[in-house]
Motif scaffolding. Structure first.
Motif, short mmCIF file in Angstrom:
data_model
loop_
_atom_site.label_atom_id
_atom_site.label_comp_id
_atom_site.label_asym_id
_atom_site.label_seq_id
_atom_site.Cartn_x
_atom_site.Cartn_y
_atom_site.Cartn_z
N ALA A 158 -14.51 8.62 16.65
CA ALA A 158 -14.84 8.94 15.26
C ALA A 158 -13.59 9.44 14.54
CB ALA A 158 -15.94 10.00 15.19
N GLU A 173 -16.09 9.02 6.70
CA GLU A 173 -16.32 9.09 8.14
C GLU A 173 -16.51 7.69 8.71
OE1 GLU A 173 -19.67 11.53 8.96
OE2 GLU A 173 -18.74 13.38 8.22
N THR A 193 -17.17 5.68 12.74
CA THR A 193 -17.35 5.75 14.18
C THR A 193 -17.25 4.34 14.76
OG1 THR A 193 -19.77 5.53 14.08
CG2 THR A 193 -18.86 7.76 13.98
#
Length: 360
Positions: free
Chosen positions: A159, A177, A179
């Motif tokens: 991540a 963000e 991942t």
């Protein structure tokens, strides 16, 4: 020695000063201006602080004044309201912090000379036997308001977070963000924004799914300690609102009341009271429409001294939680926990837990 002192044996300067002070002329104060600047609270949430400056633009100590709400210089009430997810946090902390049931846990935090912060943790679950570990690094470029975070865990998930704060606008924070799971090739992305000032706190989460993103929006308004919030989630792929929550509460420095309604059927409430410098108490209640099952709990934290504290909680199902925290030395904290099933005390099934927190 003056003639006056020689003849009368007294210091005339003292009498003149005393006479001047007895007249109680109004004091001429320097021009002091106040401005509100964003700041980061200890729990990581965004708040605001008051800074005072003199006529030359230099920072000075703010004059101490009691406002109508009892806070000095209004700092308690002029602080930004919490975000929706943090409503009722003080009561939730009484029930959650200081307990680690059924696990052995080790957390380590350190910081390099270059300013990179490292955090690692390992958790061993006693029931499943699974061991979960994580490692993260965080680097901040303060002059540009940027923060870079890299995370990895034993599920082999990577991540990356990139955050910019207070540069687009004062009190605004934007986080991207992402991942990635190498084994499955799964990728996710989120764009988060938040903004807070003296009266409102707004945050949005956008799921970057090309098939149809999920938009989550929350807002909290504050007026003289009263809080009102709403949280809605819209699924663009299905074309419907998947979440519709409301909350209402009241907050002071030593008291917090919180009530919420989730999707019109789940009801909850909590009360937090700081009884003294050493005792914090909390009450929590949850109930779902169409069900007669109500969950009610009472919890408390008692500080034995500055290095040790006791934690206890119990609910209406006779589930008892006990915790003890001890700071063994600066940066080393030990937590012992026990969960007891009061309805089946002789049958066993009780849980214990141990946690170590290491931080330089």
């Amino acid at each position: 020695m003056s003639v006056f002192e020689y003849l009368f044996g007294v210091d005339y300067k003292v009498y003149i000063v005393d006479f001047y002070q007895s007249l109680k002329f109004p004091r001429v104060l320097a021009v002091i201006t106040q401005e509100t600047l964003p700041c980061l609270r200890e729990d990581g949430s965004l708040g605001q602080k008051i800074v005072c400056k003199n006529e030359y633009g230099e920072r000075v100590e703010c004059p101490s004044q009691e406002n109508e709400y009892g806070g000095e210089n209004g700092t308690e009430n002029e602080m930004a309201p919490p975000f929706y997810a943090d409503l009722g946090k003080k009561a939730n902390d009484v029930f959650s912090k200081g307990y680690h049931f059924g696990v052995f846990k080790l957390d380590l935090k350190t910081k390099s000379e270059s300013g990179v912060e490292f955090s690692s943790g390992i958790v061993s679950n006693q029931e499943s036997g699974k061991v979960f570990g994580s490692l993260s690094s965080k680097y901040s470029v303060k002059e540009y308001g940027l923060t870079f975070t890299e995370k990895w865990n034993t599920d082999n998930t990577l991540a990356t977070d990139i955050t910019i704060q207070d540069k687009i606008a004062a009190g605004m924070k934007v986080t991207l963000e992402g991942t990635f799971a190498p084994q499955t090739g799964s990728k996710t992305g989120k764009l988060k924004t938040s903004f807070a000032n003296d009266t409102v706190a707004v945050n949005t989460n956008l799921d970057l799914d090309m098939a149809g993103p999920i938009v989550d929006v929350a807002a909290v308004l504050k007026y003289q300690g009263w809080l009102a919030g709403t949280n809605a989630q819209f699924d663009t792929q299905k074309g419907k609102i998947s979440k519709n929550n409301f909350a209402f509460g009241y907050h002071t420095s030593d008291f917090a009341l919180h009530t919420n309604v989730d999707n019109g059927k789940d009801f909850g409430g909590s009360i937090y009271q700081k009884v003294s410098d050493k005792i914090d108490c909390g009450v929590s209640m949850k109930w779902s429409a169409g069900s007669s099952d109500t969950l009610f709990g009472v919890g408390a934290k008692f500080a034995l001294d500055q290095d040790a504290s006791l934690h206890a909680k119990i609910n209406n199902k006779s589930l008892i939680g006990l915790g003890y925290q001890q700071r063994l030395r600066p940066g080393v904290t030990l937590t012992l926990s026990a969960a007891i099933d009061g309805q089946n005390f002789n049958a066993g099934g009780h849980k214990v837990g141990i946690a170590f927190d290491l931080e330089p």
